[in-house]
Each structure stands twice: as structure tokens, then as C-alpha cells.
Design an enzyme around this catalytic site. Structure first.
Site, PDB file in Angstrom:
ATOM      1  N   TYR A 155       0.879  -1.214   0.042  1.00 33.80           N
ATOM      2  CA  TYR A 155       0.014  -0.061   0.152  1.00 33.80           C
ATOM      3  C   TYR A 155       0.786   1.295   0.040  1.00 33.80           C
ATOM      4  O   TYR A 155       0.521   2.016  -0.768  1.00 33.80           O
ATOM      5  CB  TYR A 155      -1.050   0.062   1.143  1.00 33.80           C
ATOM      6  CG  TYR A 155      -2.146   1.024   1.314  1.00 33.80           C
ATOM      7  CD1 TYR A 155      -3.020   1.138   0.561  1.00 33.80           C
ATOM      8  CD2 TYR A 155      -1.785   2.114   2.076  1.00 33.80           C
ATOM      9  CE1 TYR A 155      -4.134   2.010   0.386  1.00 33.80           C
ATOM     10  CE2 TYR A 155      -2.629   3.262   1.991  1.00 33.80           C
ATOM     11  CZ  TYR A 155      -3.810   3.084   1.217  1.00 33.80           C
ATOM     12  OH  TYR A 155      -4.851   4.064   1.549  1.00 33.80           O
ATOM     13  N   THR A 190     -13.994   5.762   6.980  1.00 41.16           N
ATOM     14  CA  THR A 190     -14.699   5.090   5.924  1.00 41.16           C
ATOM     15  C   THR A 190     -14.661   3.700   6.216  1.00 41.16           C
ATOM     16  O   THR A 190     -13.745   3.185   6.934  1.00 41.16           O
ATOM     17  CB  THR A 190     -13.976   5.492   4.487  1.00 41.16           C
ATOM     18  OG1 THR A 190     -12.773   4.680   4.568  1.00 41.16           O
ATOM     19  CG2 THR A 190     -13.404   6.998   4.277  1.00 41.16           C
TER      20      THR A 190
HETATM   21  N1  LIG Z   1     -10.164   5.749   4.706  1.00 43.05           N
HETATM   22  C1  LIG Z   1      -8.532   6.141   4.903  1.00 43.05           C
HETATM   23  O1  LIG Z   1      -8.105   6.526   6.064  1.00 43.05           O
HETATM   24  C2  LIG Z   1      -7.724   6.640   3.724  1.00 43.05           C
HETATM   25  C3  LIG Z   1      -6.551   7.327   4.029  1.00 43.05           C
HETATM   26  C4  LIG Z   1      -5.741   7.638   3.102  1.00 43.05           C
HETATM   27  C5  LIG Z   1      -6.203   7.187   1.697  1.00 43.05           C
HETATM   28  N2  LIG Z   1      -7.262   6.702   1.379  1.00 43.05           N
HETATM   29  C6  LIG Z   1      -7.485   6.378  -0.048  1.00 43.05           C
HETATM   30  O2  LIG Z   1      -8.751   6.931  -0.055  1.00 43.05           O
HETATM   31  C7  LIG Z   1      -9.387   6.310  -1.267  1.00 43.05           C
HETATM   32  C8  LIG Z   1     -10.683   6.106  -1.148  1.00 43.05           C
HETATM   33  O3  LIG Z   1     -10.882   5.146  -0.055  1.00 43.05           O
HETATM   34  P1  LIG Z   1     -12.139   5.073   1.361  1.00 43.05           P
HETATM   35  O4  LIG Z   1     -11.522   5.430   2.475  1.00 43.05           O
HETATM   36  O5  LIG Z   1     -13.010   6.023   0.589  1.00 43.05           O
HETATM   37  O6  LIG Z   1     -12.396   3.613   1.179  1.00 43.05           O
HETATM   38  P2  LIG Z   1     -13.726   2.620   0.851  1.00 43.05           P
HETATM   39  O7  LIG Z   1     -13.434   1.288   0.699  1.00 43.05           O
HETATM   40  O8  LIG Z   1     -14.989   3.436   1.408  1.00 43.05           O
HETATM   41  O9  LIG Z   1     -14.203   3.179  -0.834  1.00 43.05           O
HETATM   42  C9  LIG Z   1     -13.169   2.698  -1.688  1.00 43.05           C
HETATM   43  C10 LIG Z   1     -13.959   2.480  -2.959  1.00 43.05           C
HETATM   44  O10 LIG Z   1     -13.271   1.915  -3.936  1.00 43.05           O
HETATM   45  C11 LIG Z   1     -13.999   0.921  -4.579  1.00 43.05           C
HETATM   46  N3  LIG Z   1     -12.859  -0.069  -5.432  1.00 43.05           N
HETATM   47  C12 LIG Z   1     -11.938  -0.867  -4.952  1.00 43.05           C
HETATM   48  N4  LIG Z   1     -11.003  -1.541  -5.816  1.00 43.05           N
HETATM   49  C13 LIG Z   1     -11.870  -1.161  -6.986  1.00 43.05           C
HETATM   50  C14 LIG Z   1     -11.439  -1.506  -8.275  1.00 43.05           C
HETATM   51  N5  LIG Z   1     -10.412  -2.279  -8.502  1.00 43.05           N
HETATM   52  N6  LIG Z   1     -12.149  -0.889  -9.297  1.00 43.05           N
HETATM   53  C15 LIG Z   1     -13.059  -0.060  -9.176  1.00 43.05           C
HETATM   54  N7  LIG Z   1     -13.336   0.437  -7.852  1.00 43.05           N
HETATM   55  C16 LIG Z   1     -12.715   0.073  -6.645  1.00 43.05           C
HETATM   56  C17 LIG Z   1     -14.654   0.037  -3.518  1.00 43.05           C
HETATM   57  O11 LIG Z   1     -15.643  -0.804  -3.857  1.00 43.05           O
HETATM   58  C18 LIG Z   1     -15.203   1.127  -2.729  1.00 43.05           C
HETATM   59  O12 LIG Z   1     -16.390   1.650  -3.085  1.00 43.05           O
HETATM   60  C19 LIG Z   1      -8.372   5.207  -1.559  1.00 43.05           C
HETATM   61  O13 LIG Z   1      -7.596   5.298  -2.708  1.00 43.05           O
HETATM   62  C20 LIG Z   1      -7.750   5.025  -0.365  1.00 43.05           C
HETATM   63  O14 LIG Z   1      -6.476   4.309  -0.564  1.00 43.05           O
HETATM   64  C21 LIG Z   1      -8.066   6.218   2.382  1.00 43.05           C
END
Ligand SMILES: NC(=O)c1ccc[n+]([C@@H]2O[C@H](COP(=O)([O-])OP(=O)(O)OC[C@H]3O[C@@H](n4cnc5c(N)ncnc54)[C@H](O)[C@@H]3O)[C@@H](O)[C@H]2O)c1
Length: 260
Positions: A155, A190
Site C-alpha cells: 500500500y 470510511t
Molecule cells: N480511509 C482512509 O483512512 C484513507 C486514508 C488515505 C487514503 N485513502 C484512500 O482513499 C481512497 C478512497 O478510499 P475510502 O477510504 O473512501 O475507502 P472505501 O473502501 O470506502 O471506498 C473505496 C471504493 O473503491 C472501490 N474499489 C476498490 N477497488 C476497486 C477497483 N479495482 N475498481 C473500482 N473500484 C474499486 C470500492 O468498491 C469502494 O467503493 C482510496 O484510494 C484509499 O486508498 C483512504
């Protein structure tokens, strides 16, 4: 008053949940037509229906961002339905079950890189060809893209790589008057972290302050994505912007313990 994204066509990946879903609501509130792209089509359809029931214009499409054909189809469908493409928020990401450097499960490493890094490359590749009137691309990285994660090197590496990817895209995209920026969120409330979550959408000035090092809400990140995609951010290009409630601003020891 004209809303900021009136007449704009926007793709958001990972829009069925979390940050992407909050962004879909907010871009739509500001007048954009939005393609709700996600692997989880049932939840994507639900988000689309919710927004359309409130007067928005969206459609849901099933996409695995790790597949080139899916990215191309997502873009083609958006251009067909909305007549053009102006903005893409390439936000889909996967944390996976974290596996450390001792793990023999190499497929877990490959899958995370395929979605978080190669998937964003494929997204930029498909989107860049379709934006013809200038615009913006925003990508969701992570504070894991500037810090090591002992329990999930894949990651961290994928999110580090993403910064190089967007910086390398700045010059070629500028020939099409397209800016590109990455948001590096800290911990956000999330399903990625906590399983299910409660949805809350606020007018931006009513967003709750987050205690130092606390978890932000999806909308804290979505608001910044809107800003970066807007003409107000016209001079902001190639940046990797940390939005973390102070997480990376002070040192806190986190022990990594490996059982023998
Ligand atoms: N939540 C956190 O703490 C956090 C922190 C830093 C970065 N992020 C990043 O934020 C972004 C959104 O994450 P989130 O926290 O909203 O998580 P989340 O799990 O709520 O949403 C992620 C979404 O991406 C979709 N997804 C996953 N793999 C996929 C693929 N191969 N093709 C299409 N869709 C796909 C999932 O179905 C889901 O709906 C991500 O890139 C994550 O790495 C999140």
C-alpha cells in the site's frame, strides 16, 4: 447564482463508498454531471439513485480500475452520456489485508499495486485522451505515500509511486490544459478503516473540526478535491497535498511487533 461545476462532466472512481461517494454528492450539489464508477455496482447504483432523487444527473457504471478496457469503457460511456469529459477524480483504492515483507502471499502485493498504482496510470491514460476543453484530474494518494507502513508495504509503495506518476503527468497534460494533483489523506472514517459508516453531508462551512490526529470524515477530503478541480486552483499543478488533521506533523512512535 451559478453553481461552480454547472455544465461540467465528472468521473469519480471508487464513488460507491467513502471519500468517492462524498465527492459524488458534493460535485453534484455544485451542478456537475457525475459518472459514479465502482467495482461494487449495487452500491454505485444506490449512490446514483440517491443523488438523482435529489435533482442530480448521474449514472453508475461497473469498473475494475485495474483493467484497461474497463477504464476506456467508463470514459466512452461518460462522453456518450454527457457529451464531453472535464474532470476525473481517480479515487478508487484498496488497502487489502496488509501483508508484511515476510509474507509469502506475493499475490496480495500484486493486487494492491494493480489497483492503486497501475489502475491510476490506466485511469490517467484513458481520461487524458478524452478531455478536450481543458480540465483537471485529482487522484487520491495517502499519507502512506510519504511514510513507510511496516504492515502493508504494498500500500505504501503504491501510494509513493502515485506521486511520481502524477508529477510525470504534469507536462504532457499541460499541452491539453489539464492540471493534475494528488490528495494524501490521513485516517478517514470510511469502510476502508471501519467497515460500515454513517453518511453525513454538510454545507462546507458546517463541517466539524477534527481533533489533532483524529479521523477526518470523507467530506473533509471531498471538499479539497472540489477545490483542486475548480478554477480557483488554477495555479496548483503537480502537487501532493497532505490533508491529515496534523497526523504527519509530529512524531509518534508506533511499534511493529512480529510474533515468532
Ligand atoms: N480511509 C482512509 O483512512 C484513507 C486514508 C488515505 C487514503 N485513502 C484512500 O482513499 C481512497 C478512497 O478510499 P475510502 O477510504 O473512501 O475507502 P472505501 O473502501 O470506502 O471506498 C473505496 C471504493 O473503491 C472501490 N474499489 C476498490 N477497488 C476497486 C477497483 N479495482 N475498481 C473500482 N473500484 C474499486 C470500492 O468498491 C469502494 O467503493 C482510496 O484510494 C484509499 O486508498 C483512504
Amino acid at each position: 447564482m451559478k453553481r461552480e461545476f454547472e455544465g461540467k462532466s465528472v468521473i469519480i472512481t471508487g464513488a460507491a463508498s467513502g471519500i468517492g461517494k462524498a465527492a459524488a454528492h458534493r460535485f453534484s450539489n455544485e451542478g456537475a454531471k457525475v459518472c459514479i464508477a465502482d467495482m461494487d455496482i449495487e452500491r454505485a447504483e444506490k449512490v446514483s439513485q440517491e443523488i438523482n432523487a435529489n435533482g442530480g444527473t448521474t449514472f453508475a457504471t461497473k469498473v475494475d480500475v485495474a483493467a484497461q478496457a474497463d477504464n476506456d469503457r467508463m470514459v466512452a460511456e461518460t462522453v456518450k452520456k454527457f457529451g464531453k469529459l472535464d474532470i476525473a477524480y481517480l479515487n478508487a483504492g484498496y488497502y487489502g489485508p496488509g501483508t508484511d515483507i515476510f509474507s509469502d502471499d506475493i499475490t496480495a502485493f500484486d493486487r494492491i499495486i494493480a489497483i492503486n498504482l497501475r489502475g491510476v496510470f490506466l485511469g490517467i491514460h484513458s481520461v487524458a485522451k478524452a478531455i478536450t476543453e481543458g480540465g483537471a484530474i485529482v487522484v487520491t494518494g495517502s499519507t502512506g505515500g510519504i511514510l513507510g507502513l511496516a504492515n502493508n508495504p504494498a500500500y505504501s509503495a503504491s501510494k509513493h509511486g502515485l506521486i511520481g506518476l502524477i508529477r510525470s503527468s504534469v507536462e504532457p497534460l499541460s499541452t491539453k490544459r489539464v492540471r493534475i494533483n494528488a490528495i494524501l489523506p490521513g485516517g478517514v472514517n470510511t469502510p476502508l478503516n471501519f467497515g460500515e459508516m454513517v453518511d453525513t453531508y454538510y454545507p462546507p462551512d458546517e463541517l466539524k473540526p477534527v481533533p489533532f490526529r483524529g479521523y477526518g470524515e470523507s467530506q473533509h477530503i471531498a471538499e479539497f478535491a472540489l477545490f483542486l478541480a475548480s478554477p480557483r486552483a488554477a495555479f496548483i499543478n503537480g502537487g501532493a497535498h497532505v490533508i491529515d488533521g496534523g497526523l504527519t506533523s509530529s512524531f509518534a512512535a508506533v511499534r511493529y511487533e512480529k510474533a515468532d
